[in-house]
Motif scaffolding. Structure first.
Motif, PDB file in Angstrom:
ATOM      1  N   ASP A   1      19.202  81.859  35.400  1.00 60.23           N
ATOM      2  CA  ASP A   1      18.547  81.557  34.598  1.00 60.23           C
ATOM      3  C   ASP A   1      18.771  82.506  33.444  1.00 60.23           C
ATOM      4  N   HIS A   2      19.545  83.498  32.838  1.00 54.37           N
ATOM      5  CA  HIS A   2      20.541  84.015  32.132  1.00 54.37           C
ATOM      6  C   HIS A   2      20.687  83.030  30.871  1.00 54.37           C
ATOM      7  N   HIS A   3      21.732  81.643  31.592  1.00 49.56           N
ATOM      8  CA  HIS A   3      22.000  80.781  30.909  1.00 49.56           C
ATOM      9  C   HIS A   3      21.031  80.121  30.327  1.00 49.56           C
ATOM     10  N   ILE A   4      20.083  79.656  31.090  1.00 49.40           N
ATOM     11  CA  ILE A   4      18.802  78.805  30.304  1.00 49.40           C
ATOM     12  C   ILE A   4      18.168  79.039  29.476  1.00 49.40           C
ATOM     13  N   ARG A   5      17.875  80.662  30.062  1.00 44.41           N
ATOM     14  CA  ARG A   5      17.399  80.875  28.342  1.00 44.41           C
ATOM     15  C   ARG A   5      18.330  81.759  27.094  1.00 44.41           C
ATOM     16  N   LYS A   6      19.667  81.260  27.170  1.00 42.30           N
ATOM     17  CA  LYS A   6      20.206  82.138  26.775  1.00 42.30           C
ATOM     18  C   LYS A   6      20.244  82.989  25.779  1.00 42.30           C
ATOM     19  N   SER A   7      20.215  84.266  27.026  1.00 43.80           N
ATOM     20  CA  SER A   7      20.019  85.276  26.496  1.00 43.80           C
ATOM     21  C   SER A   7      21.049  86.542  26.691  1.00 43.80           C
ATOM     22  N   GLN A   8      20.852  87.089  25.410  1.00 45.56           N
ATOM     23  CA  GLN A   8      21.367  88.190  25.118  1.00 45.56           C
ATOM     24  C   GLN A   8      22.084  89.183  25.954  1.00 45.56           C
ATOM     25  N   ARG A   9      21.498  89.554  26.427  1.00 42.53           N
ATOM     26  CA  ARG A   9      21.112  90.789  27.088  1.00 42.53           C
ATOM     27  C   ARG A   9      22.062  90.921  28.161  1.00 42.53           C
ATOM     28  N   ILE A  10      23.136  92.110  28.349  1.00 47.75           N
ATOM     29  CA  ILE A  10      23.164  92.342  29.732  1.00 47.75           C
ATOM     30  C   ILE A  10      22.718  91.929  30.308  1.00 47.75           C
ATOM     31  N   LEU A  11      23.433  91.143  31.875  1.00 46.37           N
ATOM     32  CA  LEU A  11      22.701  90.736  33.270  1.00 46.37           C
ATOM     33  C   LEU A  11      22.707  91.678  34.239  1.00 46.37           C
ATOM     34  N   GLU A  12      21.271  92.659  34.483  1.00 54.12           N
ATOM     35  CA  GLU A  12      21.218  93.221  34.929  1.00 54.12           C
ATOM     36  C   GLU A  12      21.077  93.055  36.342  1.00 54.12           C
ATOM     37  N   VAL A  13      20.905  92.525  38.231  1.00 51.83           N
ATOM     38  CA  VAL A  13      20.926  92.006  38.752  1.00 51.83           C
ATOM     39  C   VAL A  13      20.199  93.222  39.830  1.00 51.83           C
ATOM     40  N   PRO A  14      19.072  92.972  40.295  1.00 57.71           N
ATOM     41  CA  PRO A  14      18.672  94.069  41.411  1.00 57.71           C
ATOM     42  C   PRO A  14      18.711  93.972  42.414  1.00 57.71           C
ATOM     43  N   TYR A  15      20.426  94.571  43.099  1.00 54.90           N
ATOM     44  CA  TYR A  15      20.928  93.650  43.779  1.00 54.90           C
ATOM     45  C   TYR A  15      19.731  94.689  45.432  1.00 54.90           C
ATOM     46  N   GLY A  16      19.058  96.387  44.793  1.00 51.18           N
ATOM     47  CA  GLY A  16      18.254  96.424  45.863  1.00 51.18           C
ATOM     48  C   GLY A  16      17.443  95.624  46.460  1.00 51.18           C
ATOM     49  N   VAL A  17      17.614  94.329  46.114  1.00 49.30           N
ATOM     50  CA  VAL A  17      16.416  93.153  46.783  1.00 49.30           C
ATOM     51  C   VAL A  17      17.229  92.668  47.580  1.00 49.30           C
ATOM     52  N   ALA A  18      18.387  92.353  47.297  1.00 54.54           N
ATOM     53  CA  ALA A  18      18.932  92.166  48.652  1.00 54.54           C
ATOM     54  C   ALA A  18      19.406  92.782  49.681  1.00 54.54           C
ATOM     55  N   ILE A  19      19.287  94.008  48.947  1.00 55.10           N
ATOM     56  CA  ILE A  19      19.878  95.250  50.540  1.00 55.10           C
ATOM     57  C   ILE A  19      18.778  95.304  51.387  1.00 55.10           C
ATOM     58  N   VAL A  20      17.083  95.152  50.808  1.00 56.14           N
ATOM     59  CA  VAL A  20      15.913  95.221  51.542  1.00 56.14           C
ATOM     60  C   VAL A  20      16.332  93.874  52.091  1.00 56.14           C
ATOM     61  N   PHE A  21      16.531  92.881  51.903  1.00 54.29           N
ATOM     62  CA  PHE A  21      16.695  91.519  51.779  1.00 54.29           C
ATOM     63  C   PHE A  21      17.114  91.954  53.310  1.00 54.29           C
ATOM     64  N   GLY A  22      18.619  92.488  53.270  1.00 58.54           N
ATOM     65  CA  GLY A  22      19.489  92.545  54.774  1.00 58.54           C
ATOM     66  C   GLY A  22      18.463  93.268  55.764  1.00 58.54           C
ATOM     67  N   GLY A  23      18.692  94.281  54.660  1.00 62.71           N
ATOM     68  CA  GLY A  23      17.699  95.564  55.536  1.00 62.71           C
ATOM     69  C   GLY A  23      16.177  94.917  56.524  1.00 62.71           C
ATOM     70  N   LEU A  24      14.989  94.060  56.136  1.00 64.63           N
ATOM     71  CA  LEU A  24      14.732  93.211  56.682  1.00 64.63           C
ATOM     72  C   LEU A  24      14.998  92.187  57.812  1.00 64.63           C
ATOM     73  N   ALA A  25      15.904  91.813  57.825  1.00 65.45           N
ATOM     74  CA  ALA A  25      16.542  90.547  58.546  1.00 65.45           C
ATOM     75  C   ALA A  25      16.758  91.023  59.691  1.00 65.45           C
ATOM     76  N   VAL A  26      17.358  92.569  59.520  1.00 63.36           N
ATOM     77  CA  VAL A  26      17.924  93.213  61.215  1.00 63.36           C
ATOM     78  C   VAL A  26      16.678  94.656  62.082  1.00 63.36           C
ATOM     79  N   LEU A  27      15.779  94.968  60.488  1.00 60.22           N
ATOM     80  CA  LEU A  27      14.898  95.478  61.462  1.00 60.22           C
ATOM     81  C   LEU A  27      14.186  95.167  62.655  1.00 60.22           C
TER      82      LEU A  27
END
Length: 157
Positions: free
Chosen positions: A122-148
């Protein structure tokens, strides 16, 4: 009776706190400290309602979470993760025995990789100049919910 109700209520509260943290991280790229603190502070109550002995069970649980937290502090030090993400992983690790903890970390890693690739594209398609910040909390929550589901549905294993 009260312990029985708490034994079912605590994972439900954890579920709501995780969902809230994931949504907040996706929207603002930060996770409120009170959510991480609530997750961490509810874990010992979960241990008691689950029948863990103070020694060695609770000590092992705390030690594993401390190791996980320390490892991810290294990632924070090198700028690979945010502080809220590291605190969320450490707080969630307090809830999970070794096997579910490892499963959560595996699912979290895979989800984080997919999330990063999607955001990079998405960052590449939009040709964004901003630093990419990945909301890794989403992945943590996904992993937590998978074992919850183990905490909620597999009470008697």
């Amino acid at each position: 009776m009260a312990w029985s109700v708490l034994h079912w209520l605590l994972p439900a509260i954890l579920l709501l706190l995780l969902l809230s943290a994931g949504i907040e991280d996706a929207r603002r790229r930060e996770i409120a400290n009170w959510k991480n603190a609530a997750i961490a502070l509810l874990a010992p109550l979960w241990w008691v309602t689950s029948g863990l002995a103070p020694w060695p069970d609770m000590a092992i649980q705390f030690g594993m979470a401390l190791i996980v937290f320390a490892l991810f502090c290294v990632a924070f030090h090198f700028g690979q993760m945010g502080g809220g993400d590291v605190k969320l992983i450490g707080a969630l690790a307090l809830w999970l025995p070794l096997t579910p903890l490892l499963q959560m970390l595996l699912v979290m890693s895979l989800a984080g990789g997919v999330l990063t690739l999607v955001m990079l594209a998405d960052h590449h398609i939009r040709k964004s100049q901003r630093i990419l910040e990945v909301p890794y909390g989403v992945a943590i929550v996904f992993g937590g919910l998978a074992v919850l589901h183990e905490l909620l549905l597999n009470q008697f294993a």
